[in-house]
Design an enzyme around this catalytic site. Structure first.
Site, PDB file in Angstrom:
ATOM      1  N   ASP A 108     -25.610   1.281 -90.211  1.00 44.15           N
ATOM      2  CA  ASP A 108     -26.693   2.190 -90.576  1.00 44.15           C
ATOM      3  C   ASP A 108     -27.840   1.549 -91.345  1.00 44.15           C
ATOM      4  OD1 ASP A 108     -25.429   1.791 -92.965  1.00 44.15           O
ATOM      5  OD2 ASP A 108     -24.967   3.900 -93.332  1.00 44.15           O
ATOM      6  N   TYR A 127     -18.409   4.012 -99.065  1.00 42.48           N
ATOM      7  CA  TYR A 127     -17.509   2.864 -98.854  1.00 42.48           C
ATOM      8  C   TYR A 127     -16.503   2.906 -99.993  1.00 42.48           C
ATOM      9  CZ  TYR A 127     -20.619   0.773 -95.385  1.00 42.48           C
ATOM     10  OH  TYR A 127     -21.373   0.518 -94.267  1.00 42.48           O
ATOM     11  N   ARG A 149     -27.720   9.205 -96.770  1.00 38.90           N
ATOM     12  CA  ARG A 149     -28.158   9.087 -95.375  1.00 38.90           C
ATOM     13  C   ARG A 149     -29.024  10.262 -94.956  1.00 38.90           C
ATOM     14  NH1 ARG A 149     -24.413   6.587 -91.919  1.00 38.90           N
ATOM     15  NH2 ARG A 149     -25.170   8.084 -90.418  1.00 38.90           N
ATOM     16  N   PRO A 208     -19.352  -4.793 -93.981  1.00 43.68           N
ATOM     17  CA  PRO A 208     -20.561  -4.035 -93.657  1.00 43.68           C
ATOM     18  C   PRO A 208     -21.364  -3.597 -94.877  1.00 43.68           C
ATOM     19  CG  PRO A 208     -18.633  -2.614 -93.491  1.00 43.68           C
ATOM     20  CD  PRO A 208     -18.128  -3.974 -93.902  1.00 43.68           C
TER      21      PRO A 208
END
Lengths: 688, 688
Positions: B60, B296, B288, B372
């Site tokens: 993302d 996470y 987001r 990530p």
């Protein structure tokens, strides 16, 4: 009222249906109306007699206010990206030797006026963006029905005040593809021909189509509508069906227009230019996207006949371009590619009536025509429907009372009159021969022209519009005085002194004008937004609580008290919200505070009504903003620019179309309540 | 070289075809490669074994450099509009009482670094924008072929240096819809399940698919390709077909990821947060779009078995979310909607080889894997192919020599190594238990963590990449030293002194780094542009002539002389341009001058080669810019920011991917000629 000689009857073979809003004409005005219906969730249809959208030519100028509007719909970015941006205007005039030379440069948009500047893009792309936007927001339920012609229109006067009735009956005819495709003249030159769209052409195409379609029985339908919006252009069928007229006159000035890719040594061909030649007339250069340049070319050699109309057979692209070459001499200009061309005779006319029974409305060219050179046509037409659309949508949905519908004419006819006055002055200055010297009284002084141009820039931006008092605009003044002949429901009485005191709380947000925009930060995420980006076109009114210094011991209780009253079960906010709907469905409350962002916390320092909780998605993080410095985009200084006290703040209402309707103190809750009671429907029993 | 145990033969029933470029895998890396082919007009195919694109979850983060790249392709605006903008990072750590509290705030993107800031948007939308862009620029000739699996790959080594050959043969199998849809685990909770995409899952899906498809004869095809680009992810079939490996190791840190709409009283849920709890592990908050938040979450209670892999059956959304709740305590968090979730074990690995015979290339996760959380994965993968795509395209089109292809590994393997080193440091600091005090040597000092975070921000922006010397990058240094094991064709020899002197002409444009951007004005229209907007991804090299003060008597002859040499029939510009093609087809010349805009005129003051004439469309008005003040957007001060002398200027070359390849004086024409001779094909007989 039976009009146009046709009685409507639902005989066995003709399908009948109901629709809330029927829009006639799918140019920029009609598409704007359809966009509002899509954004507000209103059942609507939009029909157009032509078989396709516009692809080239036509209108092209987009003023600053139009860009703000398109942003509120969600597609200003697409327009901004594709358009040509006009930055500078160069004035060219004859010197003492009679040869043209650049005399002045001025910025095309007044510096500091807006985050946008004036741009140009052809109407076909605009229509494409509208169509995409309407499809997205209506989930494909509103799509332009092309090749559909209205044949008769009837208003049942006994039902016009009945909110649940469908008092307007329109008979529609579906054309064959051949009927819906207007004949195009093929030009001898390598240019596509746009003359058939010119106002010099006799109005034969639609008459012809009507005749044809009437000979094809069995392809009609009957539509019963709550509201009809006629956006069908200068030769509006809807206007004629209502028996209304445009008043005004044509001038003797004949102009040609060509969209070409120029091959030239003229140095300013990528600037907007106003060129007065000594003897050969005037020319305006409008640089466009994709290497195109639009030329407006005065045709001194074409003169109107006794009837006042120019002889169409005389006007060819060759004639027009030869005139341009003469005006631009000694510079050379030629072209291979012409995208579009037309010719027109300047005329300024405005409609006597903008609506019939507040059930059938006229907008855009259907109620005002003028010359295209000031780049106003597409803008004012769209803005008509940006003013009208949400009013019709909210009334159709039962959210607002019918009394707001009369403000369409009172607000927009004044704008049309102003536009025509502006165009009248501007056209004469631009079409006139430049004065040879100060003694040349018949010539136009280039100083006067430049001055008019600069002053006209504010008007041309669309930002000087200031709506008069009405139920929607709480300000001092005589509500009927600005009605321009139409009835206007009186606004809640406001004394001049009381209004002056209220307005002084936010002098940078004049009541009646559009909500000016500065950058503020989202309290929860620190992201900078132009505040206007938060005033989306979704049909909601917005209370903007300028909460001031929420961390101060004296201000916090004022904010708490305001929120307590706002949140009360019997106050307007809950009263106007439908049962089980979110509290921000009809009126959204946004907050802009002036304490330091990093010392303030959304959940701790603001009452819940300012960031409502939803059991499925948690707190609302997108309603509280702060006037503070950003990391990457500077400081908007919204309080300073609006002239609002950073300690005490104030309360402002923005209408769904971003116009300021109300300013008051945090304590003026009763006035705020009364303002909304003036035009909103209070379905809740708890409402007064 | 026959690989993967299959001999390719074109038996009667199997269709065979040729293609210039075959791309395997349609994630962000593969789509970037396809975008280059579309923008450069190269015949290409792109296949993916899955039946659909990604819709939610996955990568993302988009860093600043990626946004610059997407703008060069033409769709950064769509990403920027839909994405969430991350503005601030908040650090949360345990206080002396063990309870987490906010200790620091830092800007998420270094202030002043770029006109963009780091943003987040789900990979599915990114893929959508890529697909639209590829369709538009390839006129729908390049479309992802889904449910297509490669089965064998063979390189004919005897033909790898033959420009006209198709030495790579790939057998493809078209899957049924069922085969192309990976089985999804259905979760017991109200969340969609993403575990099947996790790297904890055994690589059974594709093996299974291959087995199935092999039992279905008659659905295969044979493709002969000039070049193959393998973008098929961490478990790359292409990599295994070539027999290449990733080197590196897994850590013991296990993390869960959830995309949820949170219901929480945690104050910074709309900020990016790095949270270290005292005993319960760490958590990162990534706000987001659409109210989503990605968490996470360190899973301290899940540990790897003896083989080093975690037990997959233990990891459920409930386990992951319970860990998040513990870390965030005493704040409460819950959710109803989960968009996606997964779990992974941090590992850092990099491929030994990035290509085979410079005919088959590997990119993205196929050659480097890492955690990530730094938001790098999608970025570095796309940037691999942004580096590779134009090189393959220009060689396939016969414009560039094959020697540029070896720079892919020499330029990108260093970046992958740097990424993995960065990730290694960052992961350990983030996964470690916070130090209780300065004596707690096993714990991670929060000061050290913050410092690493701030320093990491420049790396994370993607703007610190600096490519070493090669034919494409004319700078001092040993070309082979940075080759990281692969051969690199030596650059034209440049002494350290000579290079230092050249670089001093434009210290703000370091050779090997991306062309930094400031606003300049179009000379012909006065419109401000970020200069990088003029460096579009169309495969062209660009000479940027910083022409200095073109109005000065000493500078004008220098500019004229440079243009004379540039325009000479035997110089590189005409030599590399195909016959009958426009002069800017392979190399475009852009000018930025420093005289006053209003005193300068395009047609009068600049040689024709700087604004070429076309007999159909006239002069080119979009190649000459000026470093001057704008009306509405301030002053870019490009010369000042680049450190270029405003009188004398200099000459800079930007590669098709916007990296600076050359800096020199206007008089250094021979060096410029030699630079282009180093890697461009000179088809014209006039060329030396």
């Amino acid at each position: 009222m039976a009009v146009n000689g046709h009685a409507v009857n639902g005989d066995a073979g003709t399908p009948e249906s109901n629709v809330d809003v029927l829009i006639i004409g799918a140019g920029p005005a009609g598409l704007m109306a359809a966009a509002w219906m899509a954004h507000c969730g209103v059942k609507a249809r939009i029909v157009d007699k032509r078989g396709t959208k516009v692809f080239c030519g036509q209108a092209d100028g987009l003023q600053v206010r139009s860009l703000e509007i398109l942003e509120s719909l969600g597609f200003a970015d697409r327009v901004w990206k594709e358009a040509n941006h006009m930055i500078e205007i160069c004035m060219w005039n004859p010197g003492s030797d009679g040869i043209i030379r650049r005399s002045d440069r001025i910025p095309d948009t007044i510096v500091g006026l807006s985050r946008f500047q004036q741009i140009v893009l052809n109407q076909g792309r605009m229509e494409r963006f509208f169509l995409d936007n309407i499809a997205k927001h209506s989930k494909n339920t509103i799509q332009v029905e092309r090749g559909v012609l209205p044949e008769s229109l009837e208003i049942d006067e006994s039902k016009v005040e009945d909110d649940s009735a469908y008092p307007v009956t329109v008979k529609l005819r579906h054309l064959t593809e051949e009927e819906a495709t207007p004949a195009q003249q093929i030009s001898a030159s390598k240019v596509s021909d746009g003359l058939f769209r010119s106002n010099l052409v006799k109005e034969d195409d639609e008459d012809d189509l009507i005749r044809k379609s009437q000979s094809r029985p069995g392809t009609g339908e009957v539509v019963h509508a709550k509201y009809v919006i006629g956006c069908d252009g200068a030769r509006s069928w809807t206007r004629r069906a209502l028996g209304f007229e445009l008043q005004g006159e044509a001038t003797d000035f004949i102009w040609g227009v060509m969209d070409i890719i120029p091959i030239t040594d003229f140095p300013d061909i990528r600037m907007r230019c106003a060129i007065h030649s000594a003897e050969n007339g005037s020319l305006m250069v409008i640089p466009r996207e994709n290497k195109l340049v639009r030329l407006y070319i005065q045709l001194k050699e074409v003169v109107p006949d006794e009837s006042g109309r120019a002889d169409r057979s005389k006007i060819t692209p060759e004639i027009i371009f030869a005139a341009a070459q003469k005006i631009l001499s000694p510079y050379k200009i030629d072209y291979e590619y012409c995208d579009w061309w037309t010719a027109y005779q300047i005329g300024q006319r405005v409609g006597t009536n903008f609506d019939a029974h507040e059930r059938v409305f006229l907008a855009g060219d259907a109620v005002h025509t003028h010359s295209p050179k000031a780049g106003q046509g597409m803008n004012v037409s769209m803005q008509d429907c940006y003013n009208l659309g949400w009013k019709v949508a909210l009334v159709a949905r039962g959210i607002a009372k019918r009394n707001i519908l009369s403000t369409y004419q009172s607000e927009r006819r004044r704008v049309a009159q102003d536009l025509i006055d502006f165009d009248h002055r501007f056209s004469r200055l631009f079409s006139g021969r430049p004065a040879k010297d100060v003694m040349d009284a018949e010539g136009v002084s280039m100083e006067v022209f430049k001055d008019a141009f600069e002053k006209g820039n504010l008007f041309a931006s669309g930002l000087s519009v200031n709506y008069g008092p009405s139920p929607l605009v709480l300000k001092a003044g005589d509500a009927s005085a600005q009605g321009d002949g139409s009835k206007v429901v009186a606004a809640p009485s406001t004394s001049g002194d009381a209004f002056a005191k209220a307005q002084a709380l936010a002098p940078g947000l004049p009541v009646g004008m559009r909500f000016n925009s500065y950058k503020v930060l989202d309290q929860a995420s620190a992201r900078p937004w132009h505040f206007q980006e938060k005033l989306k076109a979704d049909g909601r009114f917005r209370i903007i609580l300028f909460a001031g210094n929420v961390l101060s011991a004296s201000q916090k209780p004022r904010v708490d008290r305001f929120c307590e009253r706002l949140n009360a079960p019997d106050a307007f906010l809950r009263a106007v919200t439908p049962k089980d709907a979110p509290i921000d469905s009809v009126i959204e409350v946004l907050t802009v505070h002036a304490a330091k962002r990093t010392e303030t916390e959304l959940l701790r320092d603001f009452p819940e009504i300012l960031h409502p909780f939803d059991k499925h998605t948690g707190w609302d993080y997108d309603k509280v903003f702060v006037d503070d410095v950003s990391y990457h985009e500077g400081f908007g200084n919204a309080y300073g620019n609006y002239g609002i006290d950073k300690e005490r703040g104030c309360v402002v209402v923005a209408r769904p179309d971003q116009y300021v309707g109300y300013v008051g103190e945090l304590e003026d809750f009763d006035a705020l309540q009364k303002y909304f009671e003036g035009f909103l429907v209070f379905p809740s029993a708890a409402a007064s």
